[in-house]
Motif scaffolding. Structure first.
Motif, PDB file in Angstrom:
ATOM      1  N   ASN A 199       0.809  -1.220   0.000  1.00  0.00           N
ATOM      2  CA  ASN A 199       0.000   0.000   0.000  1.00  0.00           C
ATOM      3  C   ASN A 199       0.846   1.276   0.000  1.00  0.00           C
ATOM      4  OD1 ASN A 199      -2.417   1.511   0.161  1.00  0.00           O
ATOM      5  ND2 ASN A 199      -2.133   1.712   2.379  1.00  0.00           N
ATOM      6  N   VAL A 200       2.110   1.169   0.381  1.00  0.00           N
ATOM      7  CA  VAL A 200       2.984   2.363   0.375  1.00  0.00           C
ATOM      8  C   VAL A 200       3.464   2.710  -1.040  1.00  0.00           C
ATOM      9  CG1 VAL A 200       3.792   1.991   2.739  1.00  0.00           C
ATOM     10  CG2 VAL A 200       5.132   1.055   0.819  1.00  0.00           C
ATOM     11  N   LEU A 201       3.238   1.830  -2.005  1.00  0.00           N
ATOM     12  CA  LEU A 201       3.685   2.070  -3.377  1.00  0.00           C
ATOM     13  C   LEU A 201       2.616   2.886  -4.106  1.00  0.00           C
ATOM     14  CD1 LEU A 201       4.774  -1.638  -4.104  1.00  0.00           C
ATOM     15  CD2 LEU A 201       6.315   0.271  -3.568  1.00  0.00           C
ATOM     16  N   ARG A 202       2.932   4.146  -4.370  1.00  0.00           N
ATOM     17  CA  ARG A 202       1.911   5.025  -4.961  1.00  0.00           C
ATOM     18  C   ARG A 202       2.363   5.631  -6.294  1.00  0.00           C
ATOM     19  NH1 ARG A 202      -1.978   6.473  -0.878  1.00  0.00           N
ATOM     20  NH2 ARG A 202      -2.174   4.520   0.277  1.00  0.00           N
ATOM     21  N   ASN A 203       3.626   6.040  -6.349  1.00  0.00           N
ATOM     22  CA  ASN A 203       4.119   6.765  -7.527  1.00  0.00           C
ATOM     23  C   ASN A 203       5.169   5.947  -8.269  1.00  0.00           C
ATOM     24  OD1 ASN A 203       2.596   9.155  -6.752  1.00  0.00           O
ATOM     25  ND2 ASN A 203       4.076   9.270  -5.050  1.00  0.00           N
ATOM     26  N   GLU A 204       5.432   6.383  -9.506  1.00  0.00           N
ATOM     27  CA  GLU A 204       6.407   5.677 -10.342  1.00  0.00           C
ATOM     28  C   GLU A 204       7.736   5.490  -9.617  1.00  0.00           C
ATOM     29  OE1 GLU A 204       6.214   6.847 -14.534  1.00  0.00           O
ATOM     30  OE2 GLU A 204       8.409   6.700 -14.572  1.00  0.00           O
ATOM     31  N   GLU A 205       8.147   6.558  -8.940  1.00  0.00           N
ATOM     32  CA  GLU A 205       9.413   6.535  -8.198  1.00  0.00           C
ATOM     33  C   GLU A 205       9.432   5.432  -7.124  1.00  0.00           C
ATOM     34  OE1 GLU A 205       9.711  10.116  -5.990  1.00  0.00           O
ATOM     35  OE2 GLU A 205      11.898  10.002  -5.766  1.00  0.00           O
ATOM     36  N   ASP A 206       8.272   5.167  -6.518  1.00  0.00           N
ATOM     37  CA  ASP A 206       8.195   4.130  -5.480  1.00  0.00           C
ATOM     38  C   ASP A 206       8.466   2.747  -6.083  1.00  0.00           C
ATOM     39  OD1 ASP A 206       7.364   6.248  -3.881  1.00  0.00           O
ATOM     40  OD2 ASP A 206       5.232   5.781  -4.152  1.00  0.00           O
ATOM     41  N   PHE A 207       7.878   2.494  -7.256  1.00  0.00           N
ATOM     42  CA  PHE A 207       8.091   1.198  -7.911  1.00  0.00           C
ATOM     43  C   PHE A 207       9.537   1.066  -8.379  1.00  0.00           C
ATOM     44  CE2 PHE A 207       3.544   1.570  -7.830  1.00  0.00           C
ATOM     45  CZ  PHE A 207       3.127   0.273  -7.597  1.00  0.00           C
ATOM     46  N   TYR A 208      10.085   2.189  -8.835  1.00  0.00           N
ATOM     47  CA  TYR A 208      11.499   2.192  -9.230  1.00  0.00           C
ATOM     48  C   TYR A 208      12.392   1.883  -8.024  1.00  0.00           C
ATOM     49  CZ  TYR A 208      16.087   4.112 -10.253  1.00  0.00           C
ATOM     50  OH  TYR A 208      17.441   4.267 -10.370  1.00  0.00           O
ATOM     51  N   ASP A 209      12.148   2.571  -6.923  1.00  0.00           N
ATOM     52  CA  ASP A 209      12.964   2.357  -5.704  1.00  0.00           C
ATOM     53  C   ASP A 209      12.824   0.924  -5.198  1.00  0.00           C
ATOM     54  OD1 ASP A 209      13.873   4.942  -5.755  1.00  0.00           O
ATOM     55  OD2 ASP A 209      12.501   5.688  -4.218  1.00  0.00           O
ATOM     56  N   LEU A 210      11.589   0.414  -5.207  1.00  0.00           N
ATOM     57  CA  LEU A 210      11.340  -0.965  -4.773  1.00  0.00           C
ATOM     58  C   LEU A 210      12.207  -1.934  -5.576  1.00  0.00           C
ATOM     59  CD1 LEU A 210       9.439  -3.224  -3.427  1.00  0.00           C
ATOM     60  CD2 LEU A 210       8.108  -3.054  -5.546  1.00  0.00           C
ATOM     61  N   ALA A 211      12.140  -1.807  -6.899  1.00  0.00           N
ATOM     62  CA  ALA A 211      12.848  -2.760  -7.755  1.00  0.00           C
ATOM     63  C   ALA A 211      14.366  -2.566  -7.676  1.00  0.00           C
ATOM     64  CB  ALA A 211      12.352  -2.632  -9.194  1.00  0.00           C
ATOM     65  N   MET A 212      14.825  -1.317  -7.720  1.00  0.00           N
ATOM     66  CA  MET A 212      16.280  -1.076  -7.676  1.00  0.00           C
ATOM     67  C   MET A 212      16.870  -1.561  -6.363  1.00  0.00           C
ATOM     68  SD  MET A 212      17.606  -0.261 -10.418  1.00  0.00           S
ATOM     69  CE  MET A 212      19.282   0.156 -10.105  1.00  0.00           C
ATOM     70  N   ASP A 213      16.128  -1.356  -5.292  1.00  0.00           N
ATOM     71  CA  ASP A 213      16.584  -1.787  -3.965  1.00  0.00           C
ATOM     72  C   ASP A 213      16.825  -3.302  -3.990  1.00  0.00           C
ATOM     73  OD1 ASP A 213      16.898  -0.793  -1.173  1.00  0.00           O
ATOM     74  OD2 ASP A 213      15.342  -2.282  -0.728  1.00  0.00           O
ATOM     75  N   TYR A 214      15.886  -4.048  -4.568  1.00  0.00           N
ATOM     76  CA  TYR A 214      16.070  -5.504  -4.621  1.00  0.00           C
ATOM     77  C   TYR A 214      17.168  -5.890  -5.609  1.00  0.00           C
ATOM     78  CZ  TYR A 214      15.606 -10.463  -4.983  1.00  0.00           C
ATOM     79  OH  TYR A 214      15.913 -11.805  -4.982  1.00  0.00           O
ATOM     80  N   PHE A 215      17.176  -5.255  -6.767  1.00  0.00           N
ATOM     81  CA  PHE A 215      18.176  -5.626  -7.777  1.00  0.00           C
ATOM     82  C   PHE A 215      19.596  -5.468  -7.215  1.00  0.00           C
ATOM     83  CE2 PHE A 215      15.107  -4.228 -11.416  1.00  0.00           C
ATOM     84  CZ  PHE A 215      14.335  -5.351 -11.189  1.00  0.00           C
ATOM     85  N   LYS A 216      19.838  -4.368  -6.516  1.00  0.00           N
ATOM     86  CA  LYS A 216      21.181  -4.125  -5.956  1.00  0.00           C
ATOM     87  C   LYS A 216      21.529  -5.179  -4.904  1.00  0.00           C
ATOM     88  CE  LYS A 216      21.432   0.820  -6.829  1.00  0.00           C
ATOM     89  NZ  LYS A 216      21.011   2.119  -6.295  1.00  0.00           N
ATOM     90  N   ARG A 217      20.566  -5.484  -4.062  1.00  0.00           N
ATOM     91  CA  ARG A 217      20.807  -6.489  -3.020  1.00  0.00           C
ATOM     92  C   ARG A 217      21.077  -7.857  -3.644  1.00  0.00           C
ATOM     93  NH1 ARG A 217      16.086  -7.048  -0.335  1.00  0.00           N
ATOM     94  NH2 ARG A 217      15.505  -4.973  -0.946  1.00  0.00           N
TER      95      ARG A 217
END
Ligand code: HPA
Ligand code: ZN
Length: 324
Positions: A66-84
């Motif tokens: 529910n915290v995912l609202r804007n394009e930037e949120d989805f980008y941050d979500l995915a980049m955070d996982y990809f880097k890890r």
């Protein structure tokens, strides 16, 4: 073994990007978007991640996103996982995402796709990580809704590798989604489906017969039917098994009781993935290390599992050559 497993170029075929949302990022996004969370602290969120089955998990999974609202949120979500994941030695990820779960909350498809595709492009350009895209549909929602969303996704068809079927499995058999999967096939999309996680072995057979899927996500309950095991073996259908997920969701009591060794002994095409790493205790490396400890596997077993995943990954022929 730890060093070997870290260095092993791992390929993840079964990952829900929304299930990679770590509590730390959930708090940061909640603050950025002015959203109240049902947890006071990161630790409180982590303490809530104890499940008695799939539905209990899904409730927190849908609440968390529910915290995912804007394009930037989805980008941050995915980049955070990809880097890890990259730090854990992962070189390819086929990523499920759940558009209906976002549309339902009023988040447009363009926002979801925009953020995820931007992260995919950046990961491929800067992290030496390739990403496959699996648009997943919720089997506990009406099939007509899924079909409508697939049509709505027309601008993105060319950018998708496959469609998937996830969410609550019991009493939501593959048979209800024949039209959706036929349409996807017509569009040239590969089909995959969760089956035999909490649902019976018959759902695996149904997914193969009625949905013409190329992969079975989970599939661990195949062992309850000799006929299904024989089918999976003779056609070498890949199973994307998620060991720590199965422990967290009580598909098995303990990792040492997990059917993975049996699946391998049956000659099935097995792979290892993390499913929802933020909720189930860790990513690809953690899953691999846990299997090494629980089953005493040697390097050759892990090489075989990785080779299986490379053969089945949604990559270009050139990338497959690089990975093999
Ligand atoms: N099973 C079904 N649906 C899901 C899962 C899972 O493990 N994770 C996210 N959606
Ligand atoms: Zn899954």
């Amino acid at each position: 073994m730890q060093e070997f497993l870290h260095a092993l170029p791992k390929v993840e075929l079964h990952l829900h990007i929304e299930g990679s949302l770590e509590p730390e990022l959930m708090f940061a996004l909640a603050q950025r978007n002015g959203i109240d969370l049902p947890y006071a602290t990161v630790q409180e969120a982590k303490d809530a991640y104890h499940f008695s089955g799939l539905q209990g998990f899904l409730n927190l999974y849908f609440q968390g996103m529910n915290v995912l609202r804007n394009e930037e949120d989805f980008y941050d979500l995915a980049m955070d996982y990809f880097k890890r994941a990259r730090e854990e030695g992962v070189v390819h990820i086929d990523m499920h995402f759940d558009p209906q779960a976002h549309l339902q909350r009023g988040v447009p498809l363009e926002v979801v796709m925009g953020g995820l595709l931007k992260a995919k492009q950046e990961a491929e350009e800067t992290l030496d990580l390739s990403i496959g895209m699996i648009m997943a549909f919720l089997r506990d929602r009406p099939a007509e809704e899924a079909l409508h969303v697939l049509e709505q996704a027309a601008p993105y068809w060319k950018l998708l590798d496959a469609i998937g079927l996830d969410s609550a499995e019991q009493n939501n058999p593959p048979a209800g989604f024949v039209d959706l999967f036929e349409r996807a096939k017509q569009l040239g999309l590969v089909r995959v489906a969760h089956a035999g996680e909490e649902g019976p072995a018959e759902y695996i057979q149904e997914a193969l017969d009625l949905l013409d899927v190329q992969r079975i996500d989970h599939g661990v309950r195949c062992l309850e039917s000799n006929e299904v095991v024989e089918r999976l073996r003779s056609e070498q259908i890949v199973l994307t098994v998620c060991p720590l997920s199965n422990v967290s969701l009580k598909v098995v009591e303990d990792l040492r009781d997990h059917p993975l060794p049996k699946l391998l002994a049956e000659g099935l095409k097995v792979t290892i993935s993390s499913d929802d790493p933020a909720y189930f205790g860790g990513g690809m490396l953690t899953n691999h290390l846990a299997c090494a400890e629980a089953f005493g596997w040697d390097e050759a077993v892990f090489r075989q599992l990785t080779c299986n995943a490379i053969e089945e990954a949604f990559v270009t022929p050139k990338r497959r050559e690089e990975l093999l």
